[in-house]
Design a protein around this motif. Structure first.
Motif, PDB file in Angstrom:
ATOM      1  N   ALA A 215      29.254  17.071 -89.316  1.00 40.67           N
ATOM      2  CA  ALA A 215      29.928  17.182 -88.090  1.00 40.67           C
ATOM      3  C   ALA A 215      31.385  16.936 -88.225  1.00 40.67           C
ATOM      4  O   ALA A 215      32.040  15.910 -88.658  1.00 40.67           O
ATOM      5  CB  ALA A 215      29.451  16.192 -87.266  1.00 40.67           C
ATOM      6  N   THR A 216      32.249  17.951 -87.367  1.00 41.31           N
ATOM      7  CA  THR A 216      33.729  17.833 -87.392  1.00 41.31           C
ATOM      8  C   THR A 216      34.115  16.687 -86.395  1.00 41.31           C
ATOM      9  O   THR A 216      35.306  16.604 -86.527  1.00 41.31           O
ATOM     10  CB  THR A 216      34.311  19.516 -87.399  1.00 41.31           C
ATOM     11  N   GLY A 217      33.503  16.751 -85.268  1.00 40.96           N
ATOM     12  CA  GLY A 217      33.765  15.932 -84.442  1.00 40.96           C
ATOM     13  C   GLY A 217      32.627  16.273 -83.030  1.00 40.96           C
ATOM     14  O   GLY A 217      31.569  16.702 -83.387  1.00 40.96           O
ATOM     15  N   ARG A 218      33.219  16.214 -81.739  1.00 43.10           N
ATOM     16  CA  ARG A 218      32.201  16.344 -80.856  1.00 43.10           C
ATOM     17  C   ARG A 218      32.637  17.360 -79.895  1.00 43.10           C
ATOM     18  O   ARG A 218      33.879  17.665 -79.869  1.00 43.10           O
ATOM     19  CB  ARG A 218      32.008  15.110 -79.955  1.00 43.10           C
ATOM     20  N   MET A 219      31.763  18.142 -79.154  1.00 42.23           N
ATOM     21  CA  MET A 219      32.020  19.104 -78.075  1.00 42.23           C
ATOM     22  C   MET A 219      31.259  18.609 -77.036  1.00 42.23           C
ATOM     23  O   MET A 219      30.298  17.785 -76.936  1.00 42.23           O
ATOM     24  CB  MET A 219      32.188  20.361 -78.784  1.00 42.23           C
ATOM     25  N   TYR A 220      31.218  19.580 -75.924  1.00 40.48           N
ATOM     26  CA  TYR A 220      30.488  18.998 -74.997  1.00 40.48           C
ATOM     27  C   TYR A 220      28.778  18.960 -75.045  1.00 40.48           C
ATOM     28  O   TYR A 220      28.040  19.725 -75.540  1.00 40.48           O
ATOM     29  CB  TYR A 220      30.381  20.129 -73.865  1.00 40.48           C
ATOM     30  N   GLN A 221      28.161  17.798 -75.019  1.00 36.22           N
ATOM     31  CA  GLN A 221      27.119  17.257 -75.073  1.00 36.22           C
ATOM     32  C   GLN A 221      26.560  17.374 -76.523  1.00 36.22           C
ATOM     33  O   GLN A 221      25.068  17.471 -76.480  1.00 36.22           O
ATOM     34  CB  GLN A 221      26.064  18.091 -74.085  1.00 36.22           C
ATOM     35  N   SER A 222      27.161  17.428 -77.534  1.00 39.83           N
ATOM     36  CA  SER A 222      26.661  17.713 -78.991  1.00 39.83           C
ATOM     37  C   SER A 222      27.717  17.353 -79.852  1.00 39.83           C
ATOM     38  O   SER A 222      28.967  17.247 -79.708  1.00 39.83           O
ATOM     39  CB  SER A 222      26.059  19.044 -79.020  1.00 39.83           C
ATOM     40  N   LEU A 223      27.230  17.193 -81.010  1.00 36.79           N
ATOM     41  CA  LEU A 223      28.256  17.272 -82.444  1.00 36.79           C
ATOM     42  C   LEU A 223      28.593  18.820 -82.441  1.00 36.79           C
ATOM     43  O   LEU A 223      27.985  19.656 -82.078  1.00 36.79           O
ATOM     44  CB  LEU A 223      27.629  16.765 -83.504  1.00 36.79           C
ATOM     45  N   GLU A 224      29.782  18.832 -83.312  1.00 37.03           N
ATOM     46  CA  GLU A 224      30.261  20.239 -83.487  1.00 37.03           C
ATOM     47  C   GLU A 224      30.351  20.490 -84.995  1.00 37.03           C
ATOM     48  O   GLU A 224      30.588  19.362 -85.848  1.00 37.03           O
ATOM     49  CB  GLU A 224      31.688  20.575 -82.745  1.00 37.03           C
ATOM     50  N   TYR A 225      30.017  21.627 -85.667  1.00 36.72           N
ATOM     51  CA  TYR A 225      29.863  21.786 -86.908  1.00 36.72           C
ATOM     52  C   TYR A 225      30.769  23.124 -86.821  1.00 36.72           C
ATOM     53  O   TYR A 225      31.017  23.905 -86.083  1.00 36.72           O
ATOM     54  CB  TYR A 225      28.809  21.949 -87.682  1.00 36.72           C
ATOM     55  N   ASN A 226      31.464  23.399 -88.091  1.00 42.47           N
ATOM     56  CA  ASN A 226      32.049  24.557 -88.590  1.00 42.47           C
ATOM     57  C   ASN A 226      31.455  25.156 -89.696  1.00 42.47           C
ATOM     58  O   ASN A 226      30.502  24.436 -90.459  1.00 42.47           O
ATOM     59  CB  ASN A 226      33.768  24.173 -88.974  1.00 42.47           C
ATOM     60  N   GLY A 227      31.376  26.446 -89.954  1.00 39.50           N
ATOM     61  CA  GLY A 227      30.679  26.754 -91.346  1.00 39.50           C
ATOM     62  C   GLY A 227      31.563  28.169 -91.588  1.00 39.50           C
ATOM     63  O   GLY A 227      32.492  28.734 -91.123  1.00 39.50           O
ATOM     64  N   PHE A 228      31.024  28.740 -92.760  1.00 37.49           N
ATOM     65  CA  PHE A 228      31.284  29.843 -93.506  1.00 37.49           C
ATOM     66  C   PHE A 228      30.115  30.720 -93.801  1.00 37.49           C
ATOM     67  O   PHE A 228      29.051  30.140 -93.948  1.00 37.49           O
ATOM     68  CB  PHE A 228      32.061  29.755 -94.757  1.00 37.49           C
ATOM     69  N   LEU A 229      30.169  32.071 -93.385  1.00 39.73           N
ATOM     70  CA  LEU A 229      29.379  32.957 -93.710  1.00 39.73           C
ATOM     71  C   LEU A 229      29.803  34.069 -94.406  1.00 39.73           C
ATOM     72  O   LEU A 229      30.737  34.714 -94.172  1.00 39.73           O
ATOM     73  CB  LEU A 229      28.777  33.470 -92.262  1.00 39.73           C
ATOM     74  N   TRP A 230      28.931  34.378 -95.426  1.00 44.59           N
ATOM     75  CA  TRP A 230      29.636  35.545 -96.360  1.00 44.59           C
ATOM     76  C   TRP A 230      28.651  36.583 -97.087  1.00 44.59           C
ATOM     77  O   TRP A 230      27.365  36.036 -97.087  1.00 44.59           O
ATOM     78  CB  TRP A 230      30.487  34.944 -97.396  1.00 44.59           C
ATOM     79  N   ASN A 231      29.147  37.496 -97.515  1.00 46.28           N
ATOM     80  CA  ASN A 231      28.315  38.968 -97.802  1.00 46.28           C
ATOM     81  C   ASN A 231      28.211  38.483 -99.489  1.00 46.28           C
ATOM     82  O   ASN A 231      29.437  38.800-100.103  1.00 46.28           O
ATOM     83  CB  ASN A 231      28.957  39.910 -97.358  1.00 46.28           C
ATOM     84  N   ASP A 232      27.286  38.184-100.216  1.00 42.65           N
ATOM     85  CA  ASP A 232      27.193  37.777-101.481  1.00 42.65           C
ATOM     86  C   ASP A 232      27.235  39.116-102.428  1.00 42.65           C
ATOM     87  O   ASP A 232      27.676  39.186-103.424  1.00 42.65           O
ATOM     88  CB  ASP A 232      25.595  37.344-101.927  1.00 42.65           C
ATOM     89  N   ASN A 233      27.064  40.356-101.862  1.00 45.99           N
ATOM     90  CA  ASN A 233      27.276  41.616-102.590  1.00 45.99           C
ATOM     91  C   ASN A 233      28.730  41.758-102.759  1.00 45.99           C
ATOM     92  O   ASN A 233      28.896  42.746-103.507  1.00 45.99           O
ATOM     93  CB  ASN A 233      26.849  42.861-101.477  1.00 45.99           C
TER      94      ASN A 233
END
Length: 424
Positions: A215-233
């Motif tokens: 959790a990076t911190g809070r946002m409205y009514q929940s915890l906030e997360y950041n992420g990375f999404l990548w193409n393994d190819n």
């Protein structure tokens, strides 16, 4: 087989940058290339990559094109109103006063929208013309998905728009902000890897993986997360990732939402991606002082990363401030350049598809700068109010506005994804 969301700890070297990380079994190295920053502008101060859709641009937008006066711009608008959308840029030769010489001047600055009526859930998806990606290019993007939860992505309309936006724009590595649940990012991976939607199945199959922060911190009514999404190819390796520690900058915990730091490798190129979601300005600008404090901390953060031997750095995400603001002066002075030009809106809504504010950006240091190819592009078509669905660095960047609309008044997020190409 579905991709996996991972959480990795840092090694001792990253701990000296004071990140809160998770374990990894991969080694890191250094890149010692001597690059020079490059950023080309036209005589009017605009990047060469300015593209205009002949089927949606208004008179003002058309009149900024070379050789197109306001009179000719009006003639273009009137022609398409009478005869229907252009099917090719060559169609403007049918307009009196526009000849081959004018077309030669604008042909690399204009395009027309194409349509595909076999797209699955939404027959009205507008497919924009994406600037060509080179064979040895890595397309890195950022997208604030706004309170992105499992419930949200369970809506097939939302899932389709997110996945097709990633695929249509040929994104390879995406930094995501405002994730409300780590499982939501995994659900994107699952659809990309084992598509159930016709529009996603129509694309070439690749293997996708994601990593989600603590959790990076809070946002409205929940915890906030950041992420990375990548193409393994694309042979992308996440060596380590983690949140910036609470006392990392001048011994003070002054980021409301901690940056998420990823240490990546593609071939011989090793680089750091810092995913940012800074404090919003607040009601009536009440939180602007806190926002500017966080912006002023960025040079110290990037210096700390550089001091640990990581010379190729990219900072991207939701800065909640236009890059022309004076608070970015110190970041500029430390050798960082914003790729998305100032005053370029990156927000979006059903009522305001053109956008009005710049929040999102991609900043690169001088080591990464030489990979920039001097092309940029903003996709603004396909977002009319009556549309169901609007749809190392190579000097290409893009603000995606196509394909983001769910219905007349709702978009997947109030942020557009932005991306840039890097030569690897």
């Amino acid at each position: 087989m579905g991709g996996c969301c991972t959480k990795t700890h840092s090694t001792d070297r990253e701990e000296r940058v004071r990140t809160k990380n998770q374990p990894s079994n991969r080694r890191r190295g250094r890149q010692r290339d001597n690059y020079q920053p490059v950023q080309e502008r036209t005589s009017h101060g605009q990047s060469h990559g300015y593209h205009v859709n002949l089927n949606t641009a208004n008179v003002h937008e058309l009149s900024v094109l070379p050789g197109i006066s306001s009179h000719k711009a009006l003639a273009i608008v009137e022609y398409r109103t009478t005869h229907g959308p252009f099917t090719s840029i060559n169609d403007i030769l049918n307009i009196q006063g526009i000849g081959p010489q004018t077309l030669d001047k604008i042909q690399d600055k204009v395009y027309v929208t194409s349509h595909d009526h076999k797209r699955g859930l939404h027959d009205n998806i507008n497919l924009h013309t994406v600037p060509t990606k080179g064979k040895h290019s890595l397309r890195i993007g950022s997208w604030n998905l706004k309170c992105f939860s499992v419930e949200r992505i369970s809506d097939k309309k939302v899932l389709e728009i997110v996945c097709t936006t990633i695929l249509n724009n040929q994104l390879d590595l995406i930094a995501v902000q405002e994730v409300a649940s780590p499982d939501a990012l995994q659900m994107i991976c699952d659809e990309l890897n084992n598509p159930t939607l016709r529009s996603v199945k129509s694309h070439d199959r690749h293997k996708w993986t994601c990593a989600v922060s603590q959790a990076t911190g809070r946002m409205y009514q929940s915890l906030e997360y950041n992420g990375f999404l990548w193409n393994d190819n694309k042979s992308i390796q996440l060596i380590n990732s983690g949140l910036l520690g609470g006392k990392a900058v001048h011994g003070q915990d002054r980021f409301v939402r901690k940056p998420f730091i990823g240490y990546f490798k593609v071939g011989k190129w090793r680089f750091v991606v810092v995913c940012i979601h800074l404090k919003a300005t607040g009601l009536d600008g009440s939180d602007i002082p806190q926002l500017k404090t966080e912006i002023h901390l960025l040079p110290s953060l990037m210096k700390a990363i550089k001091d640990q031997g990581h010379s190729n750095s990219i900072v991207l995400g939701d800065f909640n401030m236009d890059s022309n603001d004076n608070s970015f002066k110190d970041l500029h002075n430390t050798g960082y350049t914003n790729i998305i030009p100032s005053n370029t809106p990156t927000n979006i809504s059903g009522h305001n598809p053109r956008g009005s504010h710049q929040y999102d950006n991609i900043w690169i240091n001088d080591k990464v700068g030489s990979r920039y190819e001097k092309k940029w592009h903003v996709v603004r078509d396909g977002l009319k109010i009556n549309d169901k669905v609007g749809s190392r660095y190579e000097k290409k960047w893009h603000v995606v506005r196509d394909g983001l609309k769910i219905n007349d008044n709702e978009t997947v997020s109030d942020h557009c994804p932005v991306w840039a190409d890097f030569r690897v």
